[in-house]
Design an enzyme around this catalytic site. Structure first.
Site, mmCIF file in Angstrom:
data_model
loop_
_atom_site.group_PDB
_atom_site.id
_atom_site.type_symbol
_atom_site.label_atom_id
_atom_site.label_comp_id
_atom_site.label_asym_id
_atom_site.label_seq_id
_atom_site.Cartn_x
_atom_site.Cartn_y
_atom_site.Cartn_z
ATOM 1 N NE ARG A 239 -4.025 -1.748 0.365
ATOM 2 C CZ ARG A 239 -4.038 -2.895 -0.646
ATOM 3 N NH1 ARG A 239 -3.219 -3.183 -1.562
ATOM 4 N NH2 ARG A 239 -5.008 -3.731 -0.769
ATOM 5 C CD GLU A 268 -2.020 2.871 -5.987
ATOM 6 O OE1 GLU A 268 -0.961 2.580 -5.453
ATOM 7 O OE2 GLU A 268 -3.033 2.353 -6.002
ATOM 8 C CG HIS A 287 -1.810 -0.893 -7.470
ATOM 9 N ND1 HIS A 287 -2.545 -0.263 -6.446
ATOM 10 C CD2 HIS A 287 -2.208 -2.250 -7.105
ATOM 11 C CE1 HIS A 287 -2.944 -0.945 -5.691
ATOM 12 N NE2 HIS A 287 -2.641 -2.192 -5.824
#
Length: 321
Positions: A239, A268, A287
């Site tokens: 994270r 994000e 990601h």
């Protein structure tokens, strides 16, 4: 049963099938809705009974505007974008996919380390750009080649993914130490548990595999970086908010941290003004640790099973019991 998928593109950009959900009811799929609170969210849910989402937020206001909602199914493990406590008060179960990508997230974590240590992608690009063909030597490198064997890796968070990463590192002759509030027998088989300060002081590589809790938010900060070895390498595909990005930037610029490889950032998609975009020796990927086709097929299947469990009257994988 009316089912609406609010942000389905990252789960299925077209290479897998929505058939497992379609077998359960009338399905409407939107590739993207919004990652910010918006009236469009409630508008798209309409009178649907099952809401399927990944990162589109489901707020108290949205729940109140959509009284037909019987359940919310998350196409992921994390569910922090949902007001799940309010959903609970309304009798709406929130269901997630607790296990789907252990192997590929660990694979990606170690791949990030190997990219830092070998810079394979960079050197391949330089060859394709003609540098090797015009080089007077039979080989060249622009970054130090780092051998991982014999080094010490510290893993912060030794759950399923952390244990799996440790197994891979063990096979590479890397000594693994770990910090976790809840030591496990599985963890003891692959790593030596230590206190956080000891991990920070002894690790050549630090992997973040812990959840984002108030106790872990910003765990990589100026104070803790100062406790690390000079030249440490930091890997994070857990994270983004685990890292204070300004502090990591300063440590990369000074050389205290030799390199960082990140698959996640604080916000994000990444903001154009994120300070890490201009940091030295910082690899950032968008990601994607979780995103193998195999993992996404498992997400689809588990989500379908979650929805069927609601239809059957016995919801499973409920995170807001």
């Amino acid at each position: 049963m009316k089912i609406v998928v609010l942000d389905g593109y990252t789960e299925n950009p077209g290479d897998i099938s929505w058939a497992p959900l379609e077998a359960l009811g009338e399905v409407t799929v939107y590739d993207r809705t919004s990652y910010e609170e918006s009236p469009l969210i409630a508008e798209r849910i309409g009178d649907a009974e099952i809401v399927v989402m990944n990162k589109t937020p489901i707020s108290r206001e949205t729940i109140d505007k959509c009284p037909n909602i019987k359940a919310i199914a998350v196409l992921a493990t994390g569910y922090n974008v949902i007001d799940y406590e309010y959903a609970k008060s309304k009798g709406i179960p929130v269901m997630n996919v607790p296990v789907y990508g252990t192997d590929n997230v660990s694979q990606f974590a170690v791949s990030l380390l190997m990219e830092v240590c070998s810079h394979i992608g960079y050197h391949s690009e330089s060859v394709h750009a003609g540098e090797w063909a015009s080089n007077p030597d039979w080989c060249y490198w622009h970054y130090p080649m780092i051998e991982v064997s014999g080094k010490t890796a510290g893993i912060i968070g030794l759950g399923r993914i952390g244990v799996n990463t440790a197994k891979i590192l063990n096979a590479m002759n890397v000594h693994v130490i770990a910090y976790d509030s809840y030591p496990s027998e599985a963890g003891k088989k692959v790593a030596e548990y230590v206190e956080l300060d000891e991990l920070l002081a002894k690790s050549d590589f630090i992997f973040l595999h812990c959840p984002l809790f108030p106790s872990t938010q910003g765990i990589i900060n100026k104070e803790n970086i100062a406790k690390m070895k000079d030249g440490v390498i930091i890997i994070n595909n857990s994270r983004g908010p685990l890292i204070v990005e300004e502090d990591l930037y300063e440590a990369l610029e000074s050389g205290k941290v030799a390199a960082a490889a990140l698959d996640v950032v604080s916000t994000e998609p990444i903001r154009k003004d994120n300070v890490l975009l201009k940091a030295k020796n910082c690899i950032i990927t968008p990601h994607i640790s979780w995103a193998t086709k195999e993992a996404r097929e498992r997400i689809m299947q588990t989500t379908a099973e979650n929805i069927k469990s609601v239809i059957d009257g016995a919801p499973q994988n409920v995170v807001n019991k």
